[in-house]
Design a protein around this motif. Structure first.
Motif, PDB file in Angstrom:
ATOM      1  N   LEU A 429      47.069  85.834  31.305  1.00 27.46           N
ATOM      2  CA  LEU A 429      47.082  84.627  32.132  1.00 27.46           C
ATOM      3  C   LEU A 429      46.375  84.975  33.441  1.00 27.46           C
ATOM      4  CD1 LEU A 429      50.772  83.456  31.569  1.00 27.46           C
ATOM      5  CD2 LEU A 429      48.737  82.953  30.197  1.00 27.46           C
ATOM      6  N   VAL A 430      45.235  84.321  33.661  1.00 25.45           N
ATOM      7  CA  VAL A 430      44.359  84.686  34.780  1.00 25.45           C
ATOM      8  C   VAL A 430      44.117  83.474  35.660  1.00 25.45           C
ATOM      9  CG1 VAL A 430      42.119  85.644  35.431  1.00 25.45           C
ATOM     10  CG2 VAL A 430      43.223  86.395  33.312  1.00 25.45           C
ATOM     11  N   SER A 447      43.215  80.576  31.511  1.00 27.90           N
ATOM     12  CA  SER A 447      42.914  80.535  32.943  1.00 27.90           C
ATOM     13  C   SER A 447      43.508  79.276  33.562  1.00 27.90           C
ATOM     14  CB  SER A 447      41.401  80.580  33.184  1.00 27.90           C
ATOM     15  OG  SER A 447      40.758  79.516  32.509  1.00 27.90           O
ATOM     16  N   GLY A 448      43.876  79.414  34.828  1.00 28.07           N
ATOM     17  CA  GLY A 448      44.495  78.303  35.537  1.00 28.07           C
ATOM     18  C   GLY A 448      44.188  78.370  37.014  1.00 28.07           C
ATOM     19  N   PHE A 509      50.531  75.494  33.851  1.00 29.38           N
ATOM     20  CA  PHE A 509      49.377  75.309  34.730  1.00 29.38           C
ATOM     21  C   PHE A 509      48.065  75.794  34.111  1.00 29.38           C
ATOM     22  CE2 PHE A 509      53.104  75.474  37.435  1.00 29.38           C
ATOM     23  CZ  PHE A 509      52.883  74.461  38.340  1.00 29.38           C
ATOM     24  N   PHE A 510      48.127  76.402  32.937  1.00 35.07           N
ATOM     25  CA  PHE A 510      46.934  77.019  32.341  1.00 35.07           C
ATOM     26  C   PHE A 510      46.384  76.138  31.235  1.00 35.07           C
ATOM     27  CE2 PHE A 510      48.893  80.369  34.604  1.00 35.07           C
ATOM     28  CZ  PHE A 510      47.874  81.237  34.964  1.00 35.07           C
ATOM     29  N   SER A 511      45.138  75.683  31.432  1.00 38.55           N
ATOM     30  CA  SER A 511      44.550  74.718  30.507  1.00 38.55           C
ATOM     31  C   SER A 511      43.431  75.306  29.650  1.00 38.55           C
ATOM     32  CB  SER A 511      44.016  73.512  31.285  1.00 38.55           C
ATOM     33  OG  SER A 511      43.082  73.950  32.274  1.00 38.55           O
ATOM     34  N   LEU A 512      42.558  76.121  30.241  1.00 42.25           N
ATOM     35  CA  LEU A 512      41.412  76.653  29.503  1.00 42.25           C
ATOM     36  C   LEU A 512      41.788  77.957  28.818  1.00 42.25           C
ATOM     37  CD1 LEU A 512      38.614  76.026  32.147  1.00 42.25           C
ATOM     38  CD2 LEU A 512      39.194  74.604  30.182  1.00 42.25           C
ATOM     39  N   ASP A 521      46.488  74.938  20.240  1.00 42.36           N
ATOM     40  CA  ASP A 521      47.489  74.638  21.273  1.00 42.36           C
ATOM     41  C   ASP A 521      48.105  75.959  21.738  1.00 42.36           C
ATOM     42  OD1 ASP A 521      49.403  73.680  22.945  1.00 42.36           O
ATOM     43  OD2 ASP A 521      50.373  72.350  21.490  1.00 42.36           O
ATOM     44  N   HIS A 522      47.444  76.603  22.686  1.00 40.37           N
ATOM     45  CA  HIS A 522      47.934  77.896  23.151  1.00 40.37           C
ATOM     46  C   HIS A 522      49.229  77.749  23.959  1.00 40.37           C
ATOM     47  CE1 HIS A 522      45.352  76.510  26.493  1.00 40.37           C
ATOM     48  NE2 HIS A 522      46.171  77.181  27.277  1.00 40.37           N
TER      49      HIS A 522
END
Length: 531
Positions: A429-430, A447-448, A509-512, A521-522
């Motif tokens: 998670l970055v 990423s978020g 908060f992480f979409s990409l 659907d991560h």
């Protein structure tokens, strides 16, 4: 990819029961095997008083950086050992130009003292090339015969023309070996070139470096069976292809000034080899200086998060109303020193850690803790999750993919193994745009935004249901310095559960998502793993 002895040492650390002994790893797992099935009491480390504190050296971080290099095509002459030394040859050349020179003038011309002058004259005289009369030196008939018509060089040596490709680093112009690098390595940080004009004129400097390091190059150019050869002359140099080699930098610091570390390159070069590469050492020091960060208001939020996740453990490190990271640091360094003892201390549910998880000691602690948790709970988790702190060059080391690879061997099977797009085993998670080497290392990188639930200087590594490691990367004792990671490692179920609950909020908060294994659907996959 070439596997160095250092990499083999690291691989040994990941084996079951590995115990740190200096920079090497040996097998010693009895302490873990003798753990009782019942849960031991929470063991709180005993803080040593200031009068007992010594200025211990500890590993803060590990980086692998790219050293800019270039190949040069060097045309030169080599010769086998001749009948006289090169110095005696110069004497013959001198007499060929000025026969009958005074012995004292010869010594003065070359700057020889009486002993050196006598040695050279005796060598040429015993070979029958010169004679001495009335304090003067003359070529004999044999000596004159060494010189062919139209040449000023005596034919004493069998001179052979050679053309080779030699690699040099562009900082110190010392020998560098080309090695095949993968995508991960090629995207690591590169040491900056300070003197660009020197690099632009490297072609003119290579002849001197080639002479200096010829004995280091020679074994690569000649077979072991061939006679010893000596460099006679460097005639022409052409620049070739650029390439990079990897330099291992272990960041070391002391307790009294933890934010002002020094680079240790002993896993890359030692002794005279390192002395010949002083420019590389200087650029590594500059690289570390470039990682310095100012103290941020959110640093305290990171330490409060430690207290929230592990309140019972951190209670012993509180001064006033705030967690004291220096107390944590001292406790962690003391625990690392105990790991080197003949009888390591018994494991505890939660322990202080100082330095990156990529150091020898912390990687050892992490794997031993995870193995012990798996053994006690009799189940293997399917995934590991890493919250990457917003720190420059985090994870820029070959140790990161090595850890992830070894973690995968410990993790349990998934339901879709063998599928075209299997479930990820390692997730990062970055905040913001992830570095290319991170996308290459992890199966899935989500990423978020930079501002989320977890403070930006906090790093969280978690194997759901088993282990959590939390560190805060911040300056200690100064307003701006190298960010020293300080935190805890735990397999205590309530501590792990609280960390999972925080991550469950954070993942929203992480979409990409990018990486080697991208899910439809991560969010759902990670949330399921954190339950």
């Amino acid at each position: 990819m070439h596997v160095s002895s250092t990499q083999r040492d690291w691989a040994a650390i990941f084996r079951p029961g590995a115990n740190i002994n200096g920079s090497r790893a040996t097998l010693k797992s009895e302490k873990w095997q003798n753990m009782t099935a019942s849960r031991p009491k929470l063991s709180l480390p005993k803080y040593r008083g200031e009068d007992e504190t010594h200025d211990a050296l500890f590993d803060v971080a590990v980086y692998d950086v790219l050293l800019p290099c270039r190949q040069f095509v060097v045309r030169h002459k080599v010769t086998e050992a001749g009948r006289v030394s090169m110095t005696a040859e110069f004497l013959l050349r001198l007499l060929h130009s000025a026969d009958g020179i005074d012995e004292k003038d010869f010594g003065t011309f070359f700057g020889f003292d009486l002993g050196e002058r006598s040695y050279v004259i005796r060598e040429a005289e015993e070979a029958g090339y010169i004679t001495r009369r009335n304090g003067r030196l003359w070529l004999t008939t044999i000596g004159r015969g060494l010189f062919r018509i139209g040449t000023d060089e005596p034919q004493i040596y069998e001179v052979e023309q050679k053309t080779v490709t030699a690699g040099f680093d562009l900082l110190s112009l010392a020998p560098a070996i080309w090695d095949s690098l993968g995508i991960f390595e090629l995207n690591l940080p590169e040491l900056k070139i300070a003197d660009t004009q020197r690099v632009a004129g490297a072609r003119k400097l290579v002849p001197e470096s080639f002479r200096k390091f010829y004995l280091e190059f020679a074994p690569k150019f000649h077979s072991a069976q061939s006679k010893p050869r000596f460099l006679y002359s460097v005639d022409h140099v052409d620049p070739g292809n650029r390439f990079s080699s990897v330099v291992r930098v272990v960041v070391k610091s002391r307790i009294r000034q933890p934010g002002f570390p020094e680079p240790d390159l002993s896993e890359w070069r030692t002794g005279y080899d390192l002395d010949d590469r002083n420019e590389v050492v200087e650029r590594c020091a500059a690289f570390l200086s470039g990682l310095n960060t100012p103290r941020r208001p959110t640093d305290k939020d990171g330490y409060r998060l430690l207290r929230e996740i592990a309140p019972a453990f951190t209670a012993n490190y509180v001064r006033g109303t705030e967690l004291d990271p220096v107390m944590l640091l001292k406790s962690a360094v003391k625990a690392t020193e105990d790991m080197h003892a003949d009888t390591p201390p018994s494991p505890v549910y939660t322990a202080a850690i100082a330095g990156s998880l990529f150091t020898h000691a912390n990687a050892h602690k992490l794997f031993e803790t995870l193995r012990h948790s798996i053994e006690r709970r009799k189940e293997r988790p399917p995934v590991s999750i890493w919250v990457v702190p917003q720190i420059t060059a985090w994870g820029a080391t070959r140790i990161l993919p090595m850890i992830l690879e070894q973690l995968e061997e410990l993790l349990g099977p998934t339901n879709d193994e063998g599928a075209l797009n299997p479930s990820p085993r390692s997730i990062a998670l970055v905040a913001g745009d992830p570095q290319r080497y991170l996308r290459e290392a992890f199966d899935l990188v989500a990423s978020g935004p930079a501002n989320g639930v977890v403070p930006p200087t906090v790093e969280i590594f978690i194997v759901p249901g088993h282990v959590v490691a939390i560190t805060v990367h911040a300056p200690l004792g100064t307003t701006q310095s190298f960010p020293v990671p300080v935190g805890l490692l735990s397999f205590d179920a309530p501590v792990v559960q609280r960390a999972q609950e925080i991550l469950s909020d954070y993942i929203k908060f992480f979409s990409l998502a990018t990486g080697k294994s991208v899910l439809h659907d991560h969010h759902a996959f990670i949330e399921h793993a954190l339950r």
